[in-house]
Design a protein around this motif. Structure first.
Motif, PDB file in Angstrom:
ATOM      1  N   LYS A 158      40.756  41.127  27.977  1.00  0.00           N
ATOM      2  CA  LYS A 158      40.622  40.663  26.665  1.00  0.00           C
ATOM      3  C   LYS A 158      40.089  39.234  26.516  1.00  0.00           C
ATOM      4  N   VAL A 159      40.553  38.266  27.438  1.00  0.00           N
ATOM      5  CA  VAL A 159      40.210  36.884  27.277  1.00  0.00           C
ATOM      6  C   VAL A 159      39.035  36.757  28.399  1.00  0.00           C
ATOM      7  N   ALA A 160      38.843  37.402  29.470  1.00  0.00           N
ATOM      8  CA  ALA A 160      37.673  37.184  30.354  1.00  0.00           C
ATOM      9  C   ALA A 160      37.264  38.504  30.921  1.00  0.00           C
ATOM     10  N   PRO A 161      36.169  38.993  30.000  1.00  0.00           N
ATOM     11  CA  PRO A 161      35.709  40.241  30.223  1.00  0.00           C
ATOM     12  C   PRO A 161      34.940  40.336  31.672  1.00  0.00           C
ATOM     13  N   ILE A 162      35.694  40.420  32.929  1.00  0.00           N
ATOM     14  CA  ILE A 162      35.085  40.591  34.093  1.00  0.00           C
ATOM     15  C   ILE A 162      35.700  41.656  34.734  1.00  0.00           C
ATOM     16  N   TYR A 163      35.025  42.708  35.072  1.00  0.00           N
ATOM     17  CA  TYR A 163      35.742  43.726  36.012  1.00  0.00           C
ATOM     18  C   TYR A 163      35.955  43.383  37.363  1.00  0.00           C
ATOM     19  N   ASP A 164      35.405  42.646  37.985  1.00  0.00           N
ATOM     20  CA  ASP A 164      35.068  42.432  39.495  1.00  0.00           C
ATOM     21  C   ASP A 164      36.516  42.397  40.063  1.00  0.00           C
ATOM     22  N   PHE A 165      37.418  41.555  39.511  1.00  0.00           N
ATOM     23  CA  PHE A 165      38.724  41.310  40.032  1.00  0.00           C
ATOM     24  C   PHE A 165      39.659  42.574  40.136  1.00  0.00           C
ATOM     25  N   ASP A 166      40.158  42.999  41.387  1.00  0.00           N
ATOM     26  CA  ASP A 166      41.140  43.984  41.540  1.00  0.00           C
ATOM     27  C   ASP A 166      42.091  43.571  42.385  1.00  0.00           C
ATOM     28  N   PHE A 167      43.098  43.177  41.657  1.00  0.00           N
ATOM     29  CA  PHE A 167      44.446  42.430  42.381  1.00  0.00           C
ATOM     30  C   PHE A 167      45.104  43.366  42.894  1.00  0.00           C
ATOM     31  N   SER A 168      46.208  42.920  43.880  1.00  0.00           N
ATOM     32  CA  SER A 168      46.872  44.254  44.160  1.00  0.00           C
ATOM     33  C   SER A 168      48.513  43.953  43.764  1.00  0.00           C
ATOM     34  N   HIS A 169      48.633  42.814  43.047  1.00  0.00           N
ATOM     35  CA  HIS A 169      50.089  42.546  42.834  1.00  0.00           C
ATOM     36  C   HIS A 169      50.413  42.267  41.408  1.00  0.00           C
ATOM     37  N   ILE A 170      51.315  42.508  40.743  1.00  0.00           N
ATOM     38  CA  ILE A 170      51.620  42.154  39.514  1.00  0.00           C
ATOM     39  C   ILE A 170      51.826  40.771  39.299  1.00  0.00           C
ATOM     40  N   GLY A 171      51.220  39.860  38.289  1.00  0.00           N
ATOM     41  CA  GLY A 171      51.131  38.548  38.191  1.00  0.00           C
ATOM     42  C   GLY A 171      49.995  37.700  38.674  1.00  0.00           C
ATOM     43  N   ASP A 172      49.212  38.554  39.340  1.00  0.00           N
ATOM     44  CA  ASP A 172      47.898  37.819  40.134  1.00  0.00           C
ATOM     45  C   ASP A 172      46.817  37.369  39.146  1.00  0.00           C
ATOM     46  N   TYR A 173      46.736  38.283  38.074  1.00  0.00           N
ATOM     47  CA  TYR A 173      45.802  37.799  36.989  1.00  0.00           C
ATOM     48  C   TYR A 173      46.078  36.655  36.456  1.00  0.00           C
ATOM     49  N   ARG A 174      47.487  36.525  35.921  1.00  0.00           N
ATOM     50  CA  ARG A 174      48.023  35.208  35.387  1.00  0.00           C
ATOM     51  C   ARG A 174      48.120  34.346  36.284  1.00  0.00           C
ATOM     52  N   THR A 175      48.195  34.279  37.832  1.00  0.00           N
ATOM     53  CA  THR A 175      47.941  33.229  38.583  1.00  0.00           C
ATOM     54  C   THR A 175      46.725  32.684  38.603  1.00  0.00           C
ATOM     55  N   LEU A 176      45.621  33.435  38.631  1.00  0.00           N
ATOM     56  CA  LEU A 176      44.361  33.115  38.693  1.00  0.00           C
ATOM     57  C   LEU A 176      43.986  32.271  37.467  1.00  0.00           C
TER      58      LEU A 176
END
Length: 259
Positions: A158-176
């Motif tokens: 919603k804030v950064a429309p990028i499909y490329d990132f595919d993290f493995s752990h909950i919290g990784d998107y917030r960390t980025l």
């Protein structure tokens, strides 16, 4: 290297035979085959650049037996299918495709509704991204093993429309987001999104070429560790040779922590 339909079909037949040897489906997965026709909510996303590596299969069962599991063609070159595929290959080599394909996104993976042969050509040529009109299918409750991770991805999108990132752990998107001085509540600027996307794709190109062999650490996870260690300025004006050394140190550190 000269590209050809015969070579693409050879790769497809090999992948199909290997699948049979492993007692797996020798044809391209389809959304209908995997998830059936249950009613789900659809949300138009619009025109996006879709990572070709995230295209899992076709949408309809009708198309799947024309392709191997790796999206390479299976039909004889003298068929109408073979002729069309070969013409599309020529178009892509000489001009590039101009019309977007149409895909459905389900749980951060894509299924092609229109443009299967174009997708096959792009996968054959190892092109990293393809323009696509995207429609998101929201999973019903109980259809996702990693529901919370996908929900976090949707917050990020919603804030950064990028499909490329595919993290493995909950919290990784917030960390980025935090590493970049951002959050998942306020929309990022177009320039910030564009810069992050281009930096990640540069990183991924080098990672897949020089670092990924022999380890099971995903590129997204390695990128997050890299950015956490070296900071958001690490990729700016950085020589590729130095980036490769830092990547290798990053992966070694991640492997060591797993022991």
């Amino acid at each position: 290297m000269k590209y050809s339909y015969q070579e693409a079909r050879r790769l497809g037949l090999l992948a199909s035979r290997q699948a049979k040897w492993r007692r797996k489906d020798p044809y391209l997965p389809s959304f209908e085959q995997r998830f059936g026709n249950a009613k789900r909510k659809e949300v138009p996303v619009g025109l996006m650049e879709v990572p070709v590596s995230m295209i899992e299969g076709t949408f309809s069962n009708a198309r799947r037996e024309s392709f191997a599991p790796n999206f390479m063609p299976l039909l004889d070159e003298n068929t109408e299918f073979g002729s069309k595929w070969a013409r599309l290959l020529t178009v892509q080599e000489e001009e590039g495709f101009t019309d977007p394909i149409i895909v459905y996104e389900f749980n951060h993976r894509f299924y092609v509704a229109e443009g299967n042969k174009r997708t096959s050509v792009m996968k054959y040529q190892k092109v990293p991204v393809i323009p696509a009109e995207v429609v998101r299918i929201l999973p019903n409750r109980g259809e996702m093993a990693e529901r919370h991770l996908y929900e976090e991805f949707l917050e990020f999108f919603k804030v950064a429309p990028i499909y490329d990132f595919d993290f493995s752990h909950i919290g990784d998107y917030r960390t980025l987001a935090r590493v970049l001085g951002k959050d998942l509540y306020h929309k990022w600027s177009v320039d910030e999104v564009r810069l992050l996307r281009s930096e990640y794709r540069l990183f991924k190109e080098q990672y897949l070429e020089h670092v990924s062999d022999g380890n099971d650490i995903t590129c997204s996870d390695a990128f997050l560790e890299y950015m956490t260690t070296y900071g958001p300025a690490a990729l700016e004006f950085l020589k590729v040779s130095k980036m490769k050394r830092q990547m290798k140190r990053t992966v070694r550190r991640m492997k060591y922590r797993r022991k």
